[in-house]
Design a protein around this motif. Structure first.
Motif, PDB file in Angstrom:
ATOM      1  N   THR A 108      87.811  33.779  23.230  1.00 17.95           N
ATOM      2  CA  THR A 108      86.557  34.511  23.087  1.00 17.95           C
ATOM      3  C   THR A 108      85.848  34.059  21.830  1.00 17.95           C
ATOM      4  OG1 THR A 108      85.561  36.718  22.974  1.00 17.95           O
ATOM      5  CG2 THR A 108      87.641  36.434  21.845  1.00 17.95           C
ATOM      6  N   THR A 109      84.548  34.112  21.865  1.00 14.84           N
ATOM      7  CA  THR A 109      83.727  33.723  20.719  1.00 14.84           C
ATOM      8  C   THR A 109      82.625  34.750  20.554  1.00 14.84           C
ATOM      9  OG1 THR A 109      84.070  31.412  21.338  1.00 14.84           O
ATOM     10  CG2 THR A 109      82.334  31.852  19.754  1.00 14.84           C
ATOM     11  N   PHE A 110      82.407  35.204  19.369  1.00 11.56           N
ATOM     12  CA  PHE A 110      81.248  36.072  19.151  1.00 11.56           C
ATOM     13  C   PHE A 110      80.732  35.902  17.735  1.00 11.56           C
ATOM     14  CE2 PHE A 110      85.103  38.617  18.508  1.00 11.56           C
ATOM     15  CZ  PHE A 110      84.894  39.224  17.270  1.00 11.56           C
ATOM     16  N   ALA A 111      79.467  36.185  17.575  1.00 15.19           N
ATOM     17  CA  ALA A 111      78.844  36.140  16.250  1.00 15.19           C
ATOM     18  C   ALA A 111      78.647  37.567  15.774  1.00 15.19           C
ATOM     19  CB  ALA A 111      77.499  35.422  16.321  1.00 15.19           C
ATOM     20  N   PHE A 112      78.868  37.772  14.483  1.00 18.47           N
ATOM     21  CA  PHE A 112      78.749  39.140  13.967  1.00 18.47           C
ATOM     22  C   PHE A 112      78.244  39.097  12.524  1.00 18.47           C
ATOM     23  CE2 PHE A 112      82.166  39.183  10.878  1.00 18.47           C
ATOM     24  CZ  PHE A 112      82.938  38.105  11.281  1.00 18.47           C
ATOM     25  N   GLY A 113      77.810  40.229  12.055  1.00 18.91           N
ATOM     26  CA  GLY A 113      77.454  40.375  10.648  1.00 18.91           C
ATOM     27  C   GLY A 113      77.684  41.814  10.237  1.00 18.91           C
ATOM     28  N   PHE A 114      78.123  41.995   9.014  1.00 22.05           N
ATOM     29  CA  PHE A 114      78.268  43.351   8.467  1.00 22.05           C
ATOM     30  C   PHE A 114      77.068  43.593   7.552  1.00 22.05           C
ATOM     31  CE2 PHE A 114      83.235  43.470   8.396  1.00 22.05           C
ATOM     32  CZ  PHE A 114      83.241  43.414   9.778  1.00 22.05           C
ATOM     33  N   ILE A 115      76.291  44.576   7.865  1.00 22.33           N
ATOM     34  CA  ILE A 115      75.104  44.850   7.060  1.00 22.33           C
ATOM     35  C   ILE A 115      75.391  46.065   6.183  1.00 22.33           C
ATOM     36  CG2 ILE A 115      72.629  45.266   7.084  1.00 22.33           C
ATOM     37  CD1 ILE A 115      73.493  42.700   8.540  1.00 22.33           C
ATOM     38  N   SER A 116      75.342  45.869   4.892  1.00 19.44           N
ATOM     39  CA  SER A 116      75.651  46.937   3.955  1.00 19.44           C
ATOM     40  C   SER A 116      74.506  47.100   2.970  1.00 19.44           C
ATOM     41  CB  SER A 116      76.938  46.596   3.201  1.00 19.44           C
ATOM     42  OG  SER A 116      77.163  47.499   2.152  1.00 19.44           O
ATOM     43  N   ASP A 117      74.356  48.294   2.435  1.00 17.67           N
ATOM     44  CA  ASP A 117      73.361  48.509   1.389  1.00 17.67           C
ATOM     45  C   ASP A 117      73.854  47.997   0.037  1.00 17.67           C
ATOM     46  OD1 ASP A 117      71.534  49.652   3.042  1.00 17.67           O
ATOM     47  OD2 ASP A 117      72.122  51.717   2.598  1.00 17.67           O
ATOM     48  N   TYR A 118      75.121  47.651  -0.043  1.00 17.87           N
ATOM     49  CA  TYR A 118      75.711  47.256  -1.319  1.00 17.87           C
ATOM     50  C   TYR A 118      76.139  45.797  -1.249  1.00 17.87           C
ATOM     51  CZ  TYR A 118      75.776  52.259  -1.287  1.00 17.87           C
ATOM     52  OH  TYR A 118      75.380  53.557  -1.164  1.00 17.87           O
TER      53      TYR A 118
ATOM     54  N   GLU B 113      91.530  42.400  13.969  1.00 22.86           N
ATOM     55  CA  GLU B 113      90.692  43.141  13.029  1.00 22.86           C
ATOM     56  C   GLU B 113      90.018  42.217  12.037  1.00 22.86           C
ATOM     57  OE1 GLU B 113      93.538  45.735  10.887  1.00 22.86           O
ATOM     58  OE2 GLU B 113      93.652  44.167   9.360  1.00 22.86           O
ATOM     59  N   LEU B 114      88.784  42.579  11.701  1.00 23.97           N
ATOM     60  CA  LEU B 114      88.034  41.933  10.629  1.00 23.97           C
ATOM     61  C   LEU B 114      87.860  43.028   9.597  1.00 23.97           C
ATOM     62  CD1 LEU B 114      85.396  40.229  12.952  1.00 23.97           C
ATOM     63  CD2 LEU B 114      87.352  39.129  11.873  1.00 23.97           C
TER      64      LEU B 114
ATOM     65  N   ALA C 194      90.110  35.825   5.337  1.00 20.56           N
ATOM     66  CA  ALA C 194      89.097  35.341   6.273  1.00 20.56           C
ATOM     67  C   ALA C 194      88.574  33.970   5.867  1.00 20.56           C
ATOM     68  CB  ALA C 194      87.941  36.335   6.342  1.00 20.56           C
ATOM     69  N   GLY C 195      88.399  33.112   6.839  1.00 22.46           N
ATOM     70  CA  GLY C 195      87.867  31.787   6.561  1.00 22.46           C
ATOM     71  C   GLY C 195      88.159  30.849   7.717  1.00 22.46           C
ATOM     72  N   TYR C 196      87.998  29.578   7.452  1.00 22.55           N
ATOM     73  CA  TYR C 196      88.209  28.578   8.502  1.00 22.55           C
ATOM     74  C   TYR C 196      88.666  27.277   7.866  1.00 22.55           C
ATOM     75  CZ  TYR C 196      83.714  26.853   6.855  1.00 22.55           C
ATOM     76  OH  TYR C 196      82.706  26.375   6.049  1.00 22.55           O
ATOM     77  N   TYR C 197      89.251  26.415   8.682  1.00 17.03           N
ATOM     78  CA  TYR C 197      89.653  25.097   8.197  1.00 17.03           C
ATOM     79  C   TYR C 197      88.564  24.097   8.540  1.00 17.03           C
ATOM     80  CZ  TYR C 197      94.182  27.050   7.123  1.00 17.03           C
ATOM     81  OH  TYR C 197      95.166  27.800   6.569  1.00 17.03           O
ATOM     82  N   ASP C 198      88.065  23.431   7.560  1.00 19.02           N
ATOM     83  CA  ASP C 198      87.018  22.445   7.757  1.00 19.02           C
ATOM     84  C   ASP C 198      87.533  21.298   8.633  1.00 19.02           C
ATOM     85  OD1 ASP C 198      84.319  21.363   5.990  1.00 19.02           O
ATOM     86  OD2 ASP C 198      85.498  19.886   7.089  1.00 19.02           O
ATOM     87  N   ASP C 199      86.770  20.976   9.706  1.00 21.51           N
ATOM     88  CA  ASP C 199      87.176  19.930  10.641  1.00 21.51           C
ATOM     89  C   ASP C 199      87.371  18.579   9.955  1.00 21.51           C
ATOM     90  OD1 ASP C 199      87.305  21.483  12.837  1.00 21.51           O
ATOM     91  OD2 ASP C 199      85.330  20.942  13.632  1.00 21.51           O
TER      92      ASP C 199
ATOM     93  N   GLY D 266      81.931  40.595   4.345  1.00 27.95           N
ATOM     94  CA  GLY D 266      80.929  41.601   4.021  1.00 27.95           C
ATOM     95  C   GLY D 266      79.664  41.043   3.410  1.00 27.95           C
ATOM     96  N   SER D 267      79.451  39.730   3.551  1.00 25.65           N
ATOM     97  CA  SER D 267      78.333  39.087   2.851  1.00 25.65           C
ATOM     98  C   SER D 267      76.973  39.420   3.455  1.00 25.65           C
ATOM     99  CB  SER D 267      78.517  37.566   2.887  1.00 25.65           C
ATOM    100  OG  SER D 267      78.451  37.114   4.232  1.00 25.65           O
ATOM    101  N   GLY D 268      76.950  40.003   4.647  1.00 32.42           N
ATOM    102  CA  GLY D 268      75.676  40.263   5.295  1.00 32.42           C
ATOM    103  C   GLY D 268      75.182  39.086   6.117  1.00 32.42           C
ATOM    104  N   GLN D 269      75.895  37.962   6.045  1.00 38.49           N
ATOM    105  CA  GLN D 269      75.517  36.778   6.819  1.00 38.49           C
ATOM    106  C   GLN D 269      76.057  36.873   8.252  1.00 38.49           C
ATOM    107  OE1 GLN D 269      73.663  34.276   5.296  1.00 38.49           O
ATOM    108  NE2 GLN D 269      73.628  35.871   3.710  1.00 38.49           N
ATOM    109  N   ALA D 270      75.375  36.222   9.170  1.00 39.82           N
ATOM    110  CA  ALA D 270      75.909  36.097  10.524  1.00 39.82           C
ATOM    111  C   ALA D 270      77.020  35.057  10.503  1.00 39.82           C
ATOM    112  CB  ALA D 270      74.803  35.663  11.477  1.00 39.82           C
ATOM    113  N   MET D 271      78.115  35.339  11.160  1.00 38.00           N
ATOM    114  CA  MET D 271      79.209  34.369  11.211  1.00 38.00           C
ATOM    115  C   MET D 271      79.969  34.485  12.528  1.00 38.00           C
ATOM    116  SD  MET D 271      81.632  35.948   8.197  1.00 38.00           S
ATOM    117  CE  MET D 271      80.355  36.153   6.990  1.00 38.00           C
TER     118      MET D 271
END
Ligand code: NAG
Ligand code: NAG
Ligand code: NAG
Ligand code: NAG
Ligand code: NAG
Length: 200
Positions: free
Chosen positions: A90-100, A147-148, A179-184, A195-200
């Motif tokens: 499965t693949t999905f894009a997500f973002g955590f949007i926080s006021d902080y 879990e994320l 959390a992270g990934y291995y660079d190809d 929690g950066s607010g970025q889509a990933m």
């Protein structure tokens, strides 16, 4: 404490390899993909909603809230003839949007479960999946969650405040990793800030 509980969702799951896209979601046997959730027939509960732009918003900015989005019908993950459990991806894009800038809600999870009823589960660190009593390991929970998690909860033996974990029947992860990934190209591990607010 500025806890905004983001919670769990179940979204696009595809097995085998063929993929097709459409604006509203297409289900072809066991493969499906959603390009936006505008016309998707998901089963939502809690504060989960679909935004006007077709995003699935599993929680809002209130504290300790929870929301879920499930595929409407059960998917078979065990072959009937020989009992083999199928593999899936499965693949999905997500973002955590926080006021902080340095703090976001507890997290979210991709979930496979035998039930869509998580009405007795709690938000916050329980990610909308368990409560104090059901989180005691029980093989009858039938919950697999990826879990994320953006908060270090010592009671669940979390490794840090920014990790991915595989949870089987409770929130003490069987495996977890920052959390992270291995660079190809370089093979090096690149950390991602959930929690950066970025889509990933
Ligand atoms: C949406 O899912 C529900 C639950 O499986 C089903 O009863 C209903 O027919 C579905 N509606 C559409 C438009 O597919
Ligand atoms: C089980 O059945 C499926 C489909 O019939 C087949 O693809 C798979 O290879 C079988 N697995 C084993 C272990 O026999
Ligand atoms: C905890 O969750 C379980 C499983 O849904 C439920 O049976 C139980 O009643 C819940 N406990 C509380 C205190 O809500
Ligand atoms: C595990 O869950 C089942 C089904 O909810 C329940 O009947 C059983 O009492 C639970 N076992 C323990 C040790 O809590
Ligand atoms: C996952 O953790 C539970 C609880 O500690 C344990 O019972 C189970 O065997 C573990 N499963 C795997 C696959 O490690």
């Amino acid at each position: 404490m500025f806890i905004k509980a983001l919670v769990c969702l179940l979204l696009l799951l595809h097995r085998r390899s063929s993929l097709a896209s459409s604006s509203s979601g297409r289900y072809d046997g066991d493969d499906f993909i959603f390009n936006g959730f505008g016309g998707a027939n998901l089963t939502l509960d809690g504060v989960a909603s679909i935004t006007s732009t077709g995003l699935l918003m599993v929680t809002d900015k209130s504290m300790e809230t929870k929301g879920h989005a499930f595929h409407p019908s059960p998917l078979r993950i065990r072959d009937l003839s020989n009992g083999t459990v199928v593999s899936f991806s499965t693949t999905f894009a997500f973002g955590f949007i926080s006021d902080y800038t340095d703090f976001s809600g507890n997290g979210m999870a991709f979930v496979i479960s035998h039930t869509k009823d998580f009405s007795k589960a709690l938000g916050g660190q329980f990610l909308g999946l368990f409560n104090q009593s059901s989180n005691a390991y029980n093989s009858s929970n039938y919950v697999l969650a990826i879990e994320l998690d953006t908060i270090l909860s010592p009671q669940f033996q979390d490794i840090d405040d920014n990790h991915v974990g595989i949870d089987i029947n409770n929130l003490i992860s069987n495996k977890s990793h920052t959390a992270g990934y291995y660079d190809d190209h370089t093979g090096s591990f690149e950390r991602l800030s959930l929690g950066s607010g970025q889509a990933m």
